[in-house]
Structures are given as structure tokens and as C-alpha cells.
Scaffold this motif. Structure first.
Motif, PDB file in Angstrom:
ATOM      1  N   GLU A   1       0.820  -1.206   0.000  1.00 25.45           N
ATOM      2  CA  GLU A   1       0.000   0.000   0.000  1.00 25.45           C
ATOM      3  C   GLU A   1       0.858   1.262   0.000  1.00 25.45           C
ATOM      4  O   GLU A   1       0.350   2.362   0.225  1.00 25.45           O
ATOM      5  CB  GLU A   1      -0.942  -0.010   1.210  1.00 25.45           C
ATOM      6  CG  GLU A   1      -1.978  -1.131   1.145  1.00 25.45           C
ATOM      7  CD  GLU A   1      -2.855  -1.185   2.372  1.00 25.45           C
ATOM      8  OE1 GLU A   1      -2.351  -0.818   3.455  1.00 25.45           O
ATOM      9  OE2 GLU A   1      -4.021  -1.577   2.263  1.00 25.45           O
TER      10      GLU A   1
ATOM     11  N   ARG B   1      -4.811  -5.978  -9.730  1.00 29.91           N
ATOM     12  CA  ARG B   1      -6.256  -5.812  -9.543  1.00 29.91           C
ATOM     13  C   ARG B   1      -6.936  -5.470 -10.872  1.00 29.91           C
ATOM     14  O   ARG B   1      -8.076  -5.912 -11.135  1.00 29.91           O
ATOM     15  CB  ARG B   1      -6.519  -4.733  -8.496  1.00 29.91           C
ATOM     16  CG  ARG B   1      -6.205  -5.215  -7.079  1.00 29.91           C
ATOM     17  CD  ARG B   1      -6.261  -4.101  -6.062  1.00 29.91           C
ATOM     18  NE  ARG B   1      -6.054  -4.634  -4.707  1.00 29.91           N
ATOM     19  CZ  ARG B   1      -5.746  -3.887  -3.658  1.00 29.91           C
ATOM     20  NH1 ARG B   1      -5.614  -2.567  -3.802  1.00 29.91           N
ATOM     21  NH2 ARG B   1      -5.568  -4.442  -2.474  1.00 29.91           N
TER      22      ARG B   1
ATOM     23  N   ASP C   1      -7.571 -10.633  -7.214  1.00 30.28           N
ATOM     24  CA  ASP C   1      -8.028 -10.033  -5.955  1.00 30.28           C
ATOM     25  C   ASP C   1      -6.859 -10.038  -4.958  1.00 30.28           C
ATOM     26  O   ASP C   1      -6.561 -11.054  -4.337  1.00 30.28           O
ATOM     27  CB  ASP C   1      -9.217 -10.825  -5.402  1.00 30.28           C
ATOM     28  CG  ASP C   1      -9.804 -10.169  -4.152  1.00 30.28           C
ATOM     29  OD1 ASP C   1      -9.381  -9.032  -3.825  1.00 30.28           O
ATOM     30  OD2 ASP C   1     -10.650 -10.804  -3.497  1.00 30.28           O
TER      31      ASP C   1
ATOM     32  N   ARG D   1      -5.308  -9.167  -1.594  1.00 29.15           N
ATOM     33  CA  ARG D   1      -5.756  -8.847  -0.233  1.00 29.15           C
ATOM     34  C   ARG D   1      -4.521  -8.705   0.674  1.00 29.15           C
ATOM     35  O   ARG D   1      -3.679  -9.600   0.715  1.00 29.15           O
ATOM     36  CB  ARG D   1      -6.670  -9.943   0.298  1.00 29.15           C
ATOM     37  CG  ARG D   1      -7.902 -10.151  -0.577  1.00 29.15           C
ATOM     38  CD  ARG D   1      -8.793 -11.236  -0.037  1.00 29.15           C
ATOM     39  NE  ARG D   1      -9.955 -11.456  -0.906  1.00 29.15           N
ATOM     40  CZ  ARG D   1     -10.916 -12.338  -0.656  1.00 29.15           C
ATOM     41  NH1 ARG D   1     -10.842 -13.114   0.436  1.00 29.15           N
ATOM     42  NH2 ARG D   1     -11.931 -12.474  -1.483  1.00 29.15           N
TER      43      ARG D   1
ATOM     44  N   ALA E   1      -2.765  -8.574   4.191  1.00 32.07           N
ATOM     45  CA  ALA E   1      -2.938  -9.084   5.557  1.00 32.07           C
ATOM     46  C   ALA E   1      -1.792  -8.572   6.420  1.00 32.07           C
ATOM     47  O   ALA E   1      -0.623  -8.900   6.154  1.00 32.07           O
ATOM     48  CB  ALA E   1      -2.956 -10.608   5.562  1.00 32.07           C
TER      49      ALA E   1
ATOM     50  N   ASP F   1      -4.920 -12.966  10.140  1.00 34.00           N
ATOM     51  CA  ASP F   1      -5.676 -12.538   8.963  1.00 34.00           C
ATOM     52  C   ASP F   1      -5.190 -13.264   7.715  1.00 34.00           C
ATOM     53  O   ASP F   1      -5.998 -13.683   6.863  1.00 34.00           O
ATOM     54  CB  ASP F   1      -5.544 -11.025   8.774  1.00 34.00           C
ATOM     55  CG  ASP F   1      -6.275 -10.240   9.844  1.00 34.00           C
ATOM     56  OD1 ASP F   1      -7.096 -10.846  10.566  1.00 34.00           O
ATOM     57  OD2 ASP F   1      -6.004  -9.027   9.980  1.00 34.00           O
TER      58      ASP F   1
ATOM     59  N   LEU G   1      -7.492 -15.706   5.317  1.00 35.93           N
ATOM     60  CA  LEU G   1      -7.694 -15.457   3.889  1.00 35.93           C
ATOM     61  C   LEU G   1      -7.223 -16.640   3.043  1.00 35.93           C
ATOM     62  O   LEU G   1      -7.853 -16.998   2.044  1.00 35.93           O
ATOM     63  CB  LEU G   1      -6.934 -14.193   3.480  1.00 35.93           C
ATOM     64  CG  LEU G   1      -7.468 -12.877   4.058  1.00 35.93           C
ATOM     65  CD1 LEU G   1      -6.530 -11.733   3.735  1.00 35.93           C
ATOM     66  CD2 LEU G   1      -8.872 -12.580   3.505  1.00 35.93           C
TER      67      LEU G   1
ATOM     68  N   VAL H   1      -6.767 -15.166  -6.336  1.00 29.92           N
ATOM     69  CA  VAL H   1      -6.565 -14.388  -5.115  1.00 29.92           C
ATOM     70  C   VAL H   1      -5.078 -14.410  -4.766  1.00 29.92           C
ATOM     71  O   VAL H   1      -4.417 -15.455  -4.845  1.00 29.92           O
ATOM     72  CB  VAL H   1      -7.387 -14.951  -3.934  1.00 29.92           C
ATOM     73  CG1 VAL H   1      -7.107 -14.169  -2.664  1.00 29.92           C
ATOM     74  CG2 VAL H   1      -8.874 -14.933  -4.269  1.00 29.92           C
TER      75      VAL H   1
ATOM     76  N   VAL I   1      -2.742 -13.255  -1.506  1.00 25.60           N
ATOM     77  CA  VAL I   1      -2.711 -12.762  -0.120  1.00 25.60           C
ATOM     78  C   VAL I   1      -1.302 -12.226   0.138  1.00 25.60           C
ATOM     79  O   VAL I   1      -0.338 -12.999   0.162  1.00 25.60           O
ATOM     80  CB  VAL I   1      -3.078 -13.869   0.880  1.00 25.60           C
ATOM     81  CG1 VAL I   1      -2.954 -13.346   2.313  1.00 25.60           C
ATOM     82  CG2 VAL I   1      -4.480 -14.378   0.610  1.00 25.60           C
TER      83      VAL I   1
ATOM     84  N   TYR J   1       1.099 -10.885   2.603  1.00 22.80           N
ATOM     85  CA  TYR J   1       1.301 -10.833   4.057  1.00 22.80           C
ATOM     86  C   TYR J   1       2.391  -9.815   4.386  1.00 22.80           C
ATOM     87  O   TYR J   1       3.499  -9.861   3.856  1.00 22.80           O
ATOM     88  CB  TYR J   1       1.686 -12.211   4.588  1.00 22.80           C
ATOM     89  CG  TYR J   1       2.086 -12.235   6.049  1.00 22.80           C
ATOM     90  CD1 TYR J   1       1.265 -11.677   7.033  1.00 22.80           C
ATOM     91  CD2 TYR J   1       3.287 -12.806   6.450  1.00 22.80           C
ATOM     92  CE1 TYR J   1       1.622 -11.705   8.357  1.00 22.80           C
ATOM     93  CE2 TYR J   1       3.659 -12.832   7.788  1.00 22.80           C
ATOM     94  CZ  TYR J   1       2.826 -12.271   8.745  1.00 22.80           C
ATOM     95  OH  TYR J   1       3.188 -12.285  10.062  1.00 22.80           O
TER      96      TYR J   1
END
Length: 375
Positions: free
Chosen positions: A36, A51, A56, A58, A60, A65, A69, A209, A211, A213
Motif C-alpha cells: 500500500e 487488480r 483479488d 488482499r 494481511a 488474517d 484469507l 486471489v 494474499v 502478508y
């Protein structure tokens, strides 16, 4: 009163603006490889592209979390370096994932997920071709690698530089484990170079997906590893220290010496002037220092003559000698010789000069106070 209210409001507004700017800066920078972060070392660009491609992604920020996921369905685990997690915790996360991409592999994670793999140095910054049969690497083409790895027997190695490679991939029953230096190809500042973006999308987009981390210190499941000094010390050290202390005490008692009984003496000690004078006279006599001995006699005589003649303390020896000669009728040269110039070369001469000093002083006193000599 109104002025102070305005000042307080201005300060609050300035503080709020500063906090907002600081939070925005922190959000844009965050940490290295943070999904991010829009900073140069962040990876927000590759996440947004994934994306747009329908993956997707995600994020964590806790181990719980990430596990939740991953358990929801087939997903790719994007795993940076996580030194706060034990081997068991890392393996538990990886077991839930369909594919694992190590984007910041270290020796530990390389040996865990890619058998016999190890760090192999750094590339020189030039573009490197895949030189392997891996479809994702062939489609991506050349990349600009950073950290290199030594491949094990079971790994497919791509992008060779000398004996090392920039990408390692193992596949077992439809599950893949990949190792690549995310800092050199996935960060915002490096993503657009060569085939970096294509390879990043191919590795991270293997499943619907992904994930990502972000390791957190609070996720640590490691027991406190700091050992005490006693635990680190070999068992024989403590008895040896005790033995050395006992030997030191025994040696101190054995070799101890007293320097005689303590004597109580009242202080300060009063020493009579005569004893001091006699002691200094003996020292002069032992060293045959006639000049210093005569100087002591002359200084005392000059001091007494100055008082008798009414001269001040600033009067010089020559002035005192001239005044004494004038008062007694003595030749000035003779008076100066007695009080200043004559040097005692022998003991006899020393005695003669001392006698002359006494005679001159008596003559001065007789001249100053003649009534004392009147019968």
C-alpha cells in the motif's frame, strides 16, 4: 480575550494540517515492499496492476488474517522476510497457500521452501535473459536482477549470472514455490524496467486471489531467546571463581604485615625557634655552605638595623649599609663589605665577618641610643 481564542484556533488548525500531511507522507512511504506504499520502495503499482487484471489482492497485516484469507480458497501467498515468525509458523502459512512467492528470501526461507537453495551474491545491474524453459520467464523476457541465489537440484533456475540465478521455482503436485528479489523487480521505481512488470504479474497472478502478508512483530511466536549470564557460562567457571577468591583471601592473611602500633600524637606540634635554628645551622655546617649561613646572619642583621635606623621595609641593603656607616662614622666601603660584599672563603673568615656584623650592629645601637651606654 477574543485575540487569544483566534490564536488558539490558528494553532489547532496548523497542528491538524501538520498531522494530516505527516499521515499522508507516512502512508505514501510506509515500509519497503509494502503493498500500500506509493513510495519508490513500495509495491503499490504492481498491486494495482494485478487488480486491473482481475486478481483479488488482499493485504494481511497479521498472521491470523493471512491464515484466514488463505483458508478461504486457492490463493497465492506473497511472503516477504518474516524474522519474527518461527519455522513452524511459516510452514503453517505456506501449507494453506496454493502457491508461495518469496519476494525477500533469506537463507532460512530458501532452505525451508526450496531445498538446497542458498544466497549467491548480487548482479551487476545489467539486463539478463531467462535462459530457462519456464513459460512465465520466457514470456517476460529479460529483467534487471538484484540478489542472486544458488539453485538446488530440484529447482528450475532462470536468469543466470555466473553460477547463480535471479529466479528459482520448484513445483510439486501443482503447488509452486518461487524465490525472487522483489526489491529489484517489483518496487515502484523498478517495475517499468525491462520485463520486470511481466515477470511480477506472472508470479503473483497465478491464482484468482493473492494474499500479501506484511509481517508484524506482534505476530511473533518465538520464545524469549535471551539467555542469562549464568546460562551462557560453562559450569566449571563459578567454582573456579570461588576458589580464586578463597585463595586471594588466604594469601592476604598469610602475607599480611603490620607496620607497628599506631601512635596517638597531639597536633599541631610546637617546635621551638632555637631547635629550628640549630637544625639549619647543622645542615649548613655539614655541607660547608658558609655563604648561605652568612646570608642568613646578614638578613637578620639588616632587618634589625633598618628598624633601629628608622628605615622603612622597602629600604635596600645598600641603603641600610650607607645609613649605618653615616650614623657610626664608619667608612661606607667597610660597612658595605660587612653587610653585603665580603665572602667567607674559610671558617676563620666566616667567624670574622660574623663578629664584624655583631660589632657594627652594637655600634649602630650605641649611636642611635647613646643614653643606654652612659654610666
Amino acid at each position: 480575550m477574543g485575540t487569544w481564542v483566534v490564536i488558539a484556533l490558528v494553532l489547532l488548525l496548523v497542528g491538524a494540517a501538520g498531522a494530516a500531511i505527516s499521515s499522508l507522507s507516512e502512508w505514501s512511504q510506509r515500509g519497503v515492499l509494502d503493498p500500500e506504499s506509493a513510495g519508490p520502495q513500495g509495491t503499490r503499482a504492481v498491486v494495482e496492476i494485478l487488480r486491473e487484471q482481475g486478481v483479488d489482492v488482499r493485504v494481511a497485516r497479521s498472521r491470523d488474517d493471512a491464515a484466514e484469507l488463505l483458508a478461504a480458497g486457492a490463493a497465492t501467498l506473497v511472503l516477504p522476510d518474516a524474522p519474527a515468525l518461527s519455522d513452524e509458523a511459516l510452514e503453517a502459512l505456506a501449507d494453506e497457500a496454493a502457491d508461495v512467492v518469496l519476494i525477500e528470501p533469506r537463507s532460512r526461507t530458501l532452505s525451508m521452501f526450496l531445498a538446497d537453495a542458498a544466497p549467491g551474491g548480487f548482479a551487476d545491474g545489467d539486463a539478463v535473459a531467462p535462459a530457462c524453459a519456464l513459460p512465465a520467464a520466457e514470456r517476460a523476457g529479460a529483467i534487471t536482477p538484484g540478489v542472486l541465489y544458488l539453485a538446488g537440484d530440484a529447482a528450475t533456475a532462470c536468469y543466470p549470472v555466473d553460477d547463480a540465478h535471479a529466479l528459482l521455482v520448484t513445483a510439486d503436485g501443482g503447488t509452486s514455490r518461487s524465490a525472487v528479489d522483489g526489491r529489484s523487480i517489483m518496487t515502484n521505481e523498478n517495475l517499468a524496467a525491462e520485463g520486470n512488470a511481466a515477470l511480477s504479474l506472472a508470479l503473483l497472478g497465478q491464482n484468482p486471489v493473492a494474499v500479501w502478508y506484511v509481517p508484524n512483530v506482534a505476530d511473533s511466536d518465538l520464545a524469549p531467546g535471551d539467555l542469562s549470564l549464568g546460562e551462557l557460562t560453562p559450569p566449571w567457571v563459578s567454582p573456579v571463581i570461588v576458589l580464586l577468591l578463597a585463595a586471594g583471601v588466604a594469601a592476604a592473611i598469610w602475607q599480611g604485615r603490620r607496620f607497628g602500633p599506631l601512635v596517638a600524637e597531639r597536633l599541631p606540634v610546637t617546635v621551638r625557634a632555637a631547635e629550628t635554628t640549630q637544625g639549619r645551622a647543622r645542615l649548613y655546617a655539614q655541607t660547608r655552605d658558609r655563604t648561605h649561613a652568612l646570608d642568613e646572619l646578614r638578613i637578620a642583621t639588616l632587618r634589625r638595623l633598618a628598624r633601629a635606623l628608622g628605615l622603612g621595609p622597602a629600604a635596600s641593603a645598600a641603603e641600610i649599609a650607607d645609613a649605618a656607616a653615616l650614623r657610626t662614622g664608619t667608612d661606607r666601603g667597610v660597612a658595605r663589605g660587612i653587610l653585603i660584599d665580603d665572602l667567607p672563603g674559610t671558617d676563620e673568615r666566616f667567624v670574622a665577618v660574623a663578629a664584624s656584623l655583631r660589632d657594627l650592629e652594637e655600634a649602630v645601637h650605641a649611636a642611635v641610643r647613646p643614653e643606654r651606654n652612659t654610666p
